[in-house]
Write a protein that holds these residues in place. Structure first.
Motif: not given
Length: 196
Positions: A53-82
């Motif tokens: 659910l968090c994996n779904l929501m982070d992208g929605m908040v970033a893209i549709e909510g307009g809250h993208k950050t310069p490090t967003g891609e890192l935060w989107n990928e690295i926690p998933d691998r762990f």
């Protein structure tokens, strides 16, 4: 979440917290006596779904909510691998008996999960698009793991040998390696097509 000011990076980090709680629940479940282990298998299954659910929501908040950050891609990928390694590895440790090598099976499934993400990232860097094909992409792996945890919890009391989870991890490990090879072949075909 967007209106509340919750950042996508915080949501991504929370997904890792849920994965850690899920992994810990699996290990506790594997070391409980009698019926107490049932609750922890179910908690682990719930934590997997909260992680997704968090994996779904982070992208929605970033893209549709307009809250993208310069490090967003890192935060989107690295926690998933762990999270993949923690959940799959802990599931293996939970049912580990010296003769069945479930710990190695969980580790193999976790490593294969990282490799599928790696080849997807390589493909994206070379072609500009992500390949999420299966047969054992992340949603499929987590669905199998969730179902195995639930079935392990509801199996007849006393049948705690972990066979259901062992087979689930075997399917995930094999399926995820097939996914890695399939993505690699698809990427190679795409690169050859572009060259020609």
């Amino acid at each position: 979440m967007s209106r509340a000011g919750i950042t996508p990076n915080a949501i991504s980090a929370t997904s890792l917290v849920f994965a850690i709680l899920g992994g810990a629940s699996f290990i506790i479940a594997g070391h409980q006596d009698e019926g107490a282990w049932v609750v922890f298998w179910l908690v682990g299954a719930a934590m997997i779904q909260l992680r997704l659910l968090c994996n779904l929501m982070d992208g929605m908040v970033a893209i549709e909510g307009g809250h993208k950050t310069p490090t967003g891609e890192l935060w989107n990928e690295i926690p998933d691998r762990f999270a993949d390694v923690i959940l799959l590895g802990c599931a293996g440790l939970a049912i580990c008996h010296s003769e069945d090598h479930a710990d190695l099976l969980g580790a193999a499934a976790g490593c294969a999960a990282v490799m599928t993400a790696y080849i997807r990232a390589v493909g994206a860097s070379l072609t500009g698009r992500h390949d999420f094909c299966g047969p054992c992409a992340k949603p499929h792996r987590m669905a199998i793991l969730t179902l195995a945890a639930i079935l392990t919890a509801i199996q007849p009391l006393g049948a705690t040998d972990g066979r259901i989870m062992w087979w689930a991890l075997a399917v995930i490990a094999i399926g995820t390696m097939l996914t890695f090879f399939r993505r690699t072949l698809r990427l190679a075909a795409e690169l050859k097509k572009r060259e020609s």
